[in-house]
Design a protein around this motif. Structure first.
Motif, short mmCIF file in Angstrom:
data_model
loop_
_atom_site.label_atom_id
_atom_site.label_comp_id
_atom_site.label_asym_id
_atom_site.label_seq_id
_atom_site.Cartn_x
_atom_site.Cartn_y
_atom_site.Cartn_z
N ALA A 91 6.90 2.82 -6.39
CA ALA A 91 6.68 2.77 -4.94
C ALA A 91 5.51 1.84 -4.66
O ALA A 91 4.66 1.62 -5.53
CB ALA A 91 6.41 4.16 -4.38
N ALA A 92 5.46 1.31 -3.43
CA ALA A 92 4.39 0.37 -3.09
C ALA A 92 4.11 0.43 -1.60
O ALA A 92 4.98 0.79 -0.80
CB ALA A 92 4.76 -1.05 -3.50
N GLU A 93 2.89 0.07 -1.25
CA GLU A 93 2.49 -0.09 0.15
C GLU A 93 2.05 -1.53 0.37
O GLU A 93 1.25 -2.05 -0.40
CB GLU A 93 1.35 0.86 0.51
CG GLU A 93 1.76 2.32 0.57
CD GLU A 93 0.61 3.22 0.99
OE1 GLU A 93 -0.53 2.72 1.09
OE2 GLU A 93 0.85 4.42 1.21
N LEU A 94 2.57 -2.15 1.43
CA LEU A 94 2.19 -3.50 1.79
C LEU A 94 1.66 -3.51 3.21
O LEU A 94 2.14 -2.76 4.07
CB LEU A 94 3.37 -4.47 1.69
CG LEU A 94 3.83 -4.85 0.28
CD1 LEU A 94 4.83 -3.85 -0.25
CD2 LEU A 94 4.42 -6.26 0.26
N GLU A 95 0.68 -4.33 3.45
CA GLU A 95 0.13 -4.50 4.80
C GLU A 95 0.65 -5.80 5.39
O GLU A 95 0.37 -6.89 4.87
CB GLU A 95 -1.39 -4.49 4.77
CG GLU A 95 -2.00 -4.57 6.16
CD GLU A 95 -3.51 -4.43 6.16
OE1 GLU A 95 -4.11 -4.59 7.23
OE2 GLU A 95 -4.08 -4.15 5.08
N HIS A 96 1.41 -5.68 6.48
CA HIS A 96 1.99 -6.83 7.15
C HIS A 96 1.13 -7.25 8.34
O HIS A 96 0.47 -6.41 8.97
CB HIS A 96 3.41 -6.51 7.63
CG HIS A 96 4.34 -6.13 6.53
ND1 HIS A 96 5.05 -7.05 5.80
CD2 HIS A 96 4.68 -4.90 6.03
CE1 HIS A 96 5.80 -6.41 4.90
NE2 HIS A 96 5.59 -5.12 5.02
N ARG A 97 1.19 -8.51 8.66
CA ARG A 97 0.40 -9.01 9.79
C ARG A 97 0.85 -8.40 11.11
O ARG A 97 0.04 -8.12 11.99
CB ARG A 97 0.50 -10.53 9.85
CG ARG A 97 -0.23 -11.25 8.72
CD ARG A 97 -0.22 -12.75 8.91
NE ARG A 97 1.13 -13.30 8.76
CZ ARG A 97 1.65 -13.68 7.60
NH1 ARG A 97 0.94 -13.54 6.49
NH2 ARG A 97 2.86 -14.18 7.54
N SER A 98 2.16 -8.16 11.26
CA SER A 98 2.69 -7.65 12.53
C SER A 98 2.92 -6.15 12.52
O SER A 98 2.74 -5.48 13.53
CB SER A 98 4.00 -8.37 12.87
OG SER A 98 3.81 -9.76 12.99
N SER A 112 8.38 -13.96 3.50
CA SER A 112 8.18 -12.56 3.10
C SER A 112 6.69 -12.27 3.13
O SER A 112 5.99 -12.41 2.13
CB SER A 112 8.75 -12.31 1.70
OG SER A 112 8.52 -10.97 1.29
N ASP A 113 6.20 -11.86 4.31
CA ASP A 113 4.78 -11.60 4.43
C ASP A 113 4.47 -10.18 3.98
O ASP A 113 5.35 -9.37 3.74
CB ASP A 113 4.29 -11.86 5.85
CG ASP A 113 4.66 -10.74 6.81
OD1 ASP A 113 5.70 -10.10 6.59
OD2 ASP A 113 3.90 -10.50 7.75
N GLY A 114 3.20 -9.88 3.88
CA GLY A 114 2.76 -8.57 3.43
C GLY A 114 1.93 -8.66 2.16
O GLY A 114 2.31 -9.34 1.21
#
Length: 223
Positions: free
Chosen positions: A194-201, A76-78
């Protein structure tokens, strides 16, 4: 000290143009819990206690909430880049709503240099122990906010969470509201996360928390 039991919350991606079809819900990345305390509970600060004692003819409750952000894993990346917690207060009297007279924090900062102070908390077996840590030593010369609250004296307080340099958005973040109740009515609180995640892809993706009825709505007082 008081205990807040934390529950795993599923993060559901918001569909936008260009979002990957394989992007499913995230599990094990966010836990949330809340508890309702009396207005003179030992966790309450001296300022809050003074406010309550100055209004003996009004009824208050202390609403304590905790968002706990977990680091990314191999499955679970991000990385968390931003999150928000909003509370909507209401009563069975449609014309009158309870209000969050005081909120904590208005702003919680992390020092660029120097020691920090504030609320202390530890987690054991999914239960959060929260206490007050009094400021000691010298104040840091420069700080950046990591948690910021809005909506004091309003029926819809909210908090924003973000990482700052050297402090990723990981770990347990307690917030609280001193709620003035509408007398002789059923008072409730509903929460939205609510949330924002930054994923590698995928880059930055926005998620909303899928809350169970028990974790989304809480009765503050009822008659």
């Amino acid at each position: 000290m008081t205990e807040v039991r934390l529950h795993d919350i599923e993060l559901v991606p918001e569909r936008t143009l260009g979002s990957p079809a394989e992007a499913g819900p995230l599990h094990g990345r966010l836990t949330f819990g809340w508890d309702l305390l009396s207005a003179n509970n030992e966790v309450v600060s001296a300022d809050w206690l003074s406010y309550v004692e100055a209004a003996p003819d009004r009824e208050f409750r202390q609403l304590l909430m905790v968002c706990s952000f977990r680091p990314e894993t191999d499955t679970s990346d991000g990385v968390f880049r931003h999150a928000s917690l909003a509370v909507s207060l209401s009563s069975s009297d449609e014309e009158t709503r309870p209000v969050a007279r005081l909120i904590d924090p208005g702003e919680r900062t992390r020092p660029v240099t120097g020691p920090s102070s504030g609320m202390s908390f530890t987690v054991k077996a999914g239960v959060l122990d929260v206490g007050i840590q009094r400021p000691t030593g010298t104040e840091p010369t420069k700080e950046e906010w990591m948690v910021r609250g809005y909506g004091s004296s309003q029926p819809n307080p909210q908090w924003e969470f973000r990482p700052v340099k050297r402090f990723p958005l990981v770990g347990d973040h307690p917030v609280a509201a001193l709620v003035e109740l509408v007398p002789n009515r059923v008072n409730t609180a509903e929460v939205l996360i609510a949330a924002e995640l930054e994923h590698r892809s995928w880059g930055v993706r926005r998620y909303r928390a899928r809350l169970t009825p028990a974790s989304q709505s809480l009765v503050l007082a009822g008659h």
